[in-house]
Write an enzyme that holds these catalytic residues in place. Structure first.
Site, PDB file in Angstrom:
ATOM      1  N   ARG A   1       8.471 -14.767  10.507  1.00  0.00           N
ATOM      2  CA  ARG A   1       7.223 -14.003  10.305  1.00  0.00           C
ATOM      3  C   ARG A   1       7.553 -12.624   9.727  1.00  0.00           C
ATOM      4  O   ARG A   1       6.827 -12.089   8.891  1.00  0.00           O
ATOM      5  CB  ARG A   1       6.469 -13.854  11.633  1.00  0.00           C
ATOM      6  CG  ARG A   1       5.349 -12.820  11.580  1.00  0.00           C
ATOM      7  CD  ARG A   1       4.286 -13.003  12.643  1.00  0.00           C
ATOM      8  NE  ARG A   1       4.799 -13.045  13.991  1.00  0.00           N
ATOM      9  CZ  ARG A   1       5.231 -11.977  14.684  1.00  0.00           C
ATOM     10  NH1 ARG A   1       5.232 -10.784  14.134  1.00  0.00           N
ATOM     11  NH2 ARG A   1       5.676 -12.109  15.920  1.00  0.00           N
TER      12      ARG A   1
ATOM     13  N   ASP B   1      -7.101  -6.221  -8.508  1.00  0.00           N
ATOM     14  CA  ASP B   1      -6.872  -7.661  -8.411  1.00  0.00           C
ATOM     15  C   ASP B   1      -6.468  -8.118  -9.813  1.00  0.00           C
ATOM     16  O   ASP B   1      -7.279  -8.126 -10.736  1.00  0.00           O
ATOM     17  CB  ASP B   1      -8.166  -8.347  -7.957  1.00  0.00           C
ATOM     18  CG  ASP B   1      -8.042  -9.869  -7.948  1.00  0.00           C
ATOM     19  OD1 ASP B   1      -7.033 -10.391  -8.465  1.00  0.00           O
ATOM     20  OD2 ASP B   1      -8.970 -10.525  -7.428  1.00  0.00           O
TER      21      ASP B   1
ATOM     22  N   LYS C   1      -2.801 -19.023  -8.514  1.00  0.00           N
ATOM     23  CA  LYS C   1      -3.242 -19.218  -9.900  1.00  0.00           C
ATOM     24  C   LYS C   1      -2.035 -19.224 -10.834  1.00  0.00           C
ATOM     25  O   LYS C   1      -1.179 -20.066 -10.699  1.00  0.00           O
ATOM     26  CB  LYS C   1      -4.243 -18.110 -10.274  1.00  0.00           C
ATOM     27  CG  LYS C   1      -5.314 -17.830  -9.207  1.00  0.00           C
ATOM     28  CD  LYS C   1      -6.285 -18.964  -9.070  1.00  0.00           C
ATOM     29  CE  LYS C   1      -7.477 -18.702  -8.167  1.00  0.00           C
ATOM     30  NZ  LYS C   1      -7.271 -18.185  -6.839  1.00  0.00           N
TER      31      LYS C   1
END
Ligand SMILES: Nc1ncnc2c1ncn2[C@@H]1O[C@H](COP(=O)(O)OP(=O)(O)O)[C@@H](O)[C@H]1O
Ligand SMILES: C[C@@](O)(CCOP(=O)(O)O)CC(=O)O
Length: 902
Positions: free
Chosen positions: A73, A200, A225
């Site tokens: 983590r 973004d 993407k």
């Protein structure tokens, strides 16, 4: 150990050692980005075996104390490699990989505190919008949405102390609007130095745009993407150069535990190696597709096109135009056909994959933004988004062209010898003609409909529990007039319910809560309770009475369920009845039938047939025995929707009332779902019978009475079952005597009178009578009348029905009527078994010109029509309809023209 935040050895992007120059005179030049993408190299993390691909450290924990890694983590070597690589290609000193693009945004938004203000674009990705709304609603943060294509629109929203974040996308998705990242960053920093500019960058990827180079503080990408490129993983990356921001980000990722898994880190790293080559190919094809659509005359949004308004800004801040473009067709329906018609272009949300995708943002990726906001932000409902992949460009163009042809968006022009766009007005015209399927009807037609009430002779209440009911239409009707509105509103006007009027903005209805039913689908048996609750809590809240809200609910619910994507016509629906409302004569069913019919016509779910023009001298004799012109299939469709309306009004209706209202005549009706053969069967012989209906004027609720009998059945099952059985025998006997040709008229009437009395006594046992009904029954039974009476409908008040024998004289009837009226009851002598649903023919040739129409009350229309001066046909019937007296209403309606009946 947290994710690597190497503040001392700030590592910038282009520092991958470049080869020694061939000549000592030539300096070493940095590698190009495509080389950087393909070369995964971290001098600080050499693999112990020299593996050429980064290994997957598929482990949650690491042994030992004080090592570089202890828990995945917090840090993992595979992820570190990825983060190093991402930082390198993003001109960043810090990069972080998390579980999705939204997770990346979530990490960033957690920097905000209550009281902070955020400035964000008005054409944001739907998911971004949703998360921002959450932060606004739950985090005490103010969000200003502005048009970021215009940097000056941001300035008024900047608060020097409160503006904590400016959130930008460029190009925006799906409208491909450009924000001048460099200029905005500068303006924001000057006015609010503490504000963090976040970009973004998903639409571009670091290969085409690196906003950190233009002054942005934090950049994030949905790595699902372009960075990954294969739609086989979900990931988000965050990059920045400011160490203190990096520390905060690292803390949140470690604390929240949304860092990317080792396996996905490996996959993403593999994907990034081919980023440049994929995007080069995707961009080249995008340019061809954009130019092709543009040349056909569509409005295309692509920054590579010469007419893109911010092309120069985009060229300044980026290295390419990307592989997403969008275009408008002028028609949502056409767009849906195109999207559904392609083969190579897959219908899917998301973008950035090697495969080409096609979508309609308003119904897919941006559906989470409500329609009103979409409209306010200028997102066209017909917009198609194309995300270009790496397939052969000619194949992609062919496939798109075929879909455009099939959808009717382009057509071959033999003079020009090429395909050209079908102009939107041509599409609209075609759509209108197709929708109405009849030539002479105007696109936005006023519809006037009417449906009868009913009298149940035998079997009310029992019919809800599967017993056969025998019912007939009465010559008292509800009328419904649907008038188009062009202001985006729907309104209802219920003259009979305290003259109630209310209107709603159609776009503000809770469209998110409704899944409209396509034309070939029936409404499921159960009502959509969540939608009903949403409507009652929203648009229908604060209405004076439940009558107002349930009748309005019928209209809104049916309208929303019947709506077609992209077609939300405004309208007003006015209802008026010659029937008493709530008196057991089926006012709710006739209202339901009118509402369902009008809305089915409005949404062009049903059509009316064209009939030959009237043959005679122009004046048509119209009666409710008129032409049966509505085909059975249409009537069945109307009846199904009228039943849905009845369920809204009544809770658990049997369906007998709406069936009589739609089909008219007299019928035996068995409800579905009792193991018996359900259905509707016409009964002959009813029409010749005379009935007196007497309204007790005691108000009651059918819903409650039906529910009460249901409860009694649970509490006293044996008693109720024996009553139901007895009522079934009565209905069967009534059908038998009515159908028996051998029976004398007198025997028939005597038999029916006995059955009426018997049925009433069972209804009394079911607990649905009322002292007023008993008073009516006793009065009619007393000498000299000696008539048989029963309650009809739900009882508890409402109406009683009395069989009138053939030899009952007019004088005696007058006395009875007078006595009943004197007792404050309302008696109606009514004919039964007349026509069911009627629709006033919309064809001009079937309408009686206003000048030729009789004035209500005038028995014979004028022989020679007056000159047709100014006005020929009524533009709208609404003013007359709403002001006509009840006694004139049905005559006026009949005089309007030809009525088409079921
Ligand atoms: N003309 C009308 N306009 C508006 N709503 C109507 C009209 N007629 C009936 N309704 C609706 O139907 C309800 C009456 O249903 P109900 O109690 O079953 O009476 P009925 O026995 O007349 O069908 C009304 O409360 C109202 O919601
Ligand atoms: C009581 C019932 O049998 C008839 C209801 O008639 P009305 O709503 O009272 O007109 C219920 C039904 O059949 O749905």
């Amino acid at each position: 150990m947290g994710p690597s935040v190497d503040t001392k050895n700030r590592r910038l992007s282009h520092d991958l050692p470049t080869p020694d120059s061939e000549s000592p005179l030539r300096s070493r030049k940095p590698y190009k980005l495509s080389t950087l993408c393909a070369t995964v190299e971290n001098p600080d993390q050499k693999d112990q075996y020299g593996s050429s691909s980064v290994p997957i450290y598929q482990t949650a924990t690491f042994k030992g104390v004080g090592g570089e890694y202890d828990y995945t983590r917090s840090g993992n070597p595979t992820r570190s490699h990825l983060e190093h690589h991402i930082a390198k290609i993003s001109s960043a000193s810090h990069a972080f990989a998390v579980s999705s693009g939204m997770a990346a945004l979530d990490v960033i938004l957690r920097m905000l505190k209550p009281g902070d203000e955020v400035i964000a674009g008005d054409d944001l990705y739907g998911g971004t919008n949703r998360l921002l709304a959450y932060v606004r609603n739950h985090g005490g943060v103010t969000v200003h949405h502005v048009d970021t294509t215009d940097p000056t629109s941001i300035i008024p929203c900047i608060n020097p102390t409160k503006t904590a974040m400016v959130l930008l996308e460029s190009p925006t998705n799906p409208l491909l609007k450009i924000a001048d990242l460099a200029l905005i960053s500068k303006e924001v920093k000057e006015r609010a130095p503490a504000a963090v500019v976040v970009v973004d960058n998903t639409m571009m990827s670091p290969y085409l745009q690196r906003p950190l180079e233009h002054g942005a503080d934090i950049v994030y990408d949905s790595a699902t993407k372009y960075l990954s490129g294969h739609h086989d993983l979900m990931a988000g990356v965050i990059t920045c150069n400011r160490d203190e921001l990096a520390k905060q980000i690292a803390f949140t990722i470690n604390a929240a535990g949304n860092a990317l898994t080792p396996f996905d880190s490996f996959l993403l790293l593999r994907g990034v190696k081919t980023l440049a080559v994929r995007l080069d190919r995707q961009q080249a094809t995008s340019s061809l597709v954009a130019t092709y659509l543009h040349s056909l005359g569509f409005k295309v949004n692509y920054p590579g096109l010469p007419d893109h308004p911010s092309r120069e800004v985009h060229q300044r801040i980026s290295d390419g135009n990307g592989a997403v473009l969008s275009f408008e067709t002028g028609s949502k329906e056409i767009s849906e056909k195109i999207v559904g018609g392609t083969r190579l272009w897959g219908i899917s949300v998301s973008f950035g994959c090697v495969n080409s995708l096609i979508s309609m943002p308003c119904v897919m990726s941006h559906a989470s933004i409500d329609p009103a906001t979409r409209a306010a932000r200028g997102l066209p409902e017909d917009l198609i988004r194309l995300c270009v992949g790496i397939e052969d460009s000619a194949d992609l163009l062919d496939d798109l062209e075929q879909a455009l042809i099939d959808a009717g968006a382009i057509t071959y022009n033999s003079q020009l010898n090429r395909y050209v766009r079908v102009q939107p007005d041509e599409i609209l015209l075609e759509k209108a003609v197709e929708k109405l399927a009849i030539g002479s009807i105007k696109t936005r037609q006023e519809w006037f409909v009417s449906a009868p009430g009913k009298v149940i002779l035998f079997g009310e209440h029992a019919v809800v529990h599967g017993v056969t009911a025998i019912a007939a239409s009465v010559d008292l009707r509800c009328y419904g007039l649907l008038t188009p509105r062009e202001d985006g509103k729907m309104s209802v006007h219920f003259n009979d319910i305290s003259n109630f009027y209310k209107e709603w903005d159609i776009d503000t209805l809770p469209w998110k809560n409704v899944a409209p039913l396509s034309k070939d689908k029936n409404h499921p048996p159960e009502l959509d309770q969540p939608l009903i609750e949403r409507l009652l809590e929203g648009p229908l809240k604060h209405l004076e009475s439940t009558r107002e809200s349930t009748s309005s609910l019928v209209l809104i619910y049916l309208y929303m369920k019947l709506s077609k994507p992209g077609y939300r016509p405004g309208f007003n629906f006015t209802a008026r009845a010659t029937l008493p409302v709530g008196a057991g004569l089926g006012s709710s069913a006739s209202f339901s039938t009118c509402a369902a019919t009008a809305l089915l016509l409005l949404q062009a779910r049903i059509n009316v047939p064209d009939l030959p023009p009237p043959s005679s001298d122009g004046h048509i004799h119209i009666s409710h025995e008129g032409r049966r012109a509505i085909p059975p299939k249409t009537a069945e469709e109307i009846n199904r929707w009228a039943f849905i309306a009845e369920k809204i009004l009544q809770g658990n209706p049997s369906g007998v009332d709406n069936s009589v209202s739609v089909f008219g005549g007299a019928l035996a009706y068995v409800k579905e779902g009792f193991g018996k053969k359900s259905g509707i069967e016409a009964i002959q012989g009813f029409k010749s019978l005379r009935f007196l209906l007497t309204n007790s004027k005691i108000p009651r609720s059918t819903k409650q009475l039906v529910a009460g009998v249901g409860q009694k059945k649970i509490n006293e099952p044996e008693l109720v079952q024996s009553l139901l059985n007895a009522i079934q025998v009565i209905s069967d006997e009534a059908r038998r005597v009515l159908a028996d040709p051998e029976l004398s008229r007198e025997t028939l009437l005597t038999a029916l009178a006995a059955l009426i009395r018997e049925n009433h006594s069972h209804l009394v046992s079911l607990g649905v009578s009322h002292p007023a009904l008993e008073a009516i029954r006793e009065k009619t039974a007393s000498p000299p009348y000696n008539l048989s009476t029963k309650l009809t409908g739900a009882g508890g008040g409402g109406c009683a029905v009395t069989l009138v024998p053939d030899d009952f004289t007019t004088d005696v009837m007058q006395d009875l009527l007078a006595e009943l009226s004197a007792n404050n009851f309302d008696p109606y002598l009514t004919a039964v078994g007349g026509s069911g649903l009627g629709i006033l023919s919309p064809h001009d040739k079937h309408r009686v010109k206003r000048a030729e129409r009789a004035v209500p009350g005038q028995v014979t229309p004028p022989k020679s029509p007056r000159e047709q001066s100014v006005e020929v046909y009524d533009d709208t019937l609404r003013p007359s309809f709403e002001t006509m007296t009840i006694s004139e209403l049905s005559e006026w309606a009949q005089e309007l023209g030809r009525w088409l009946y079921v």
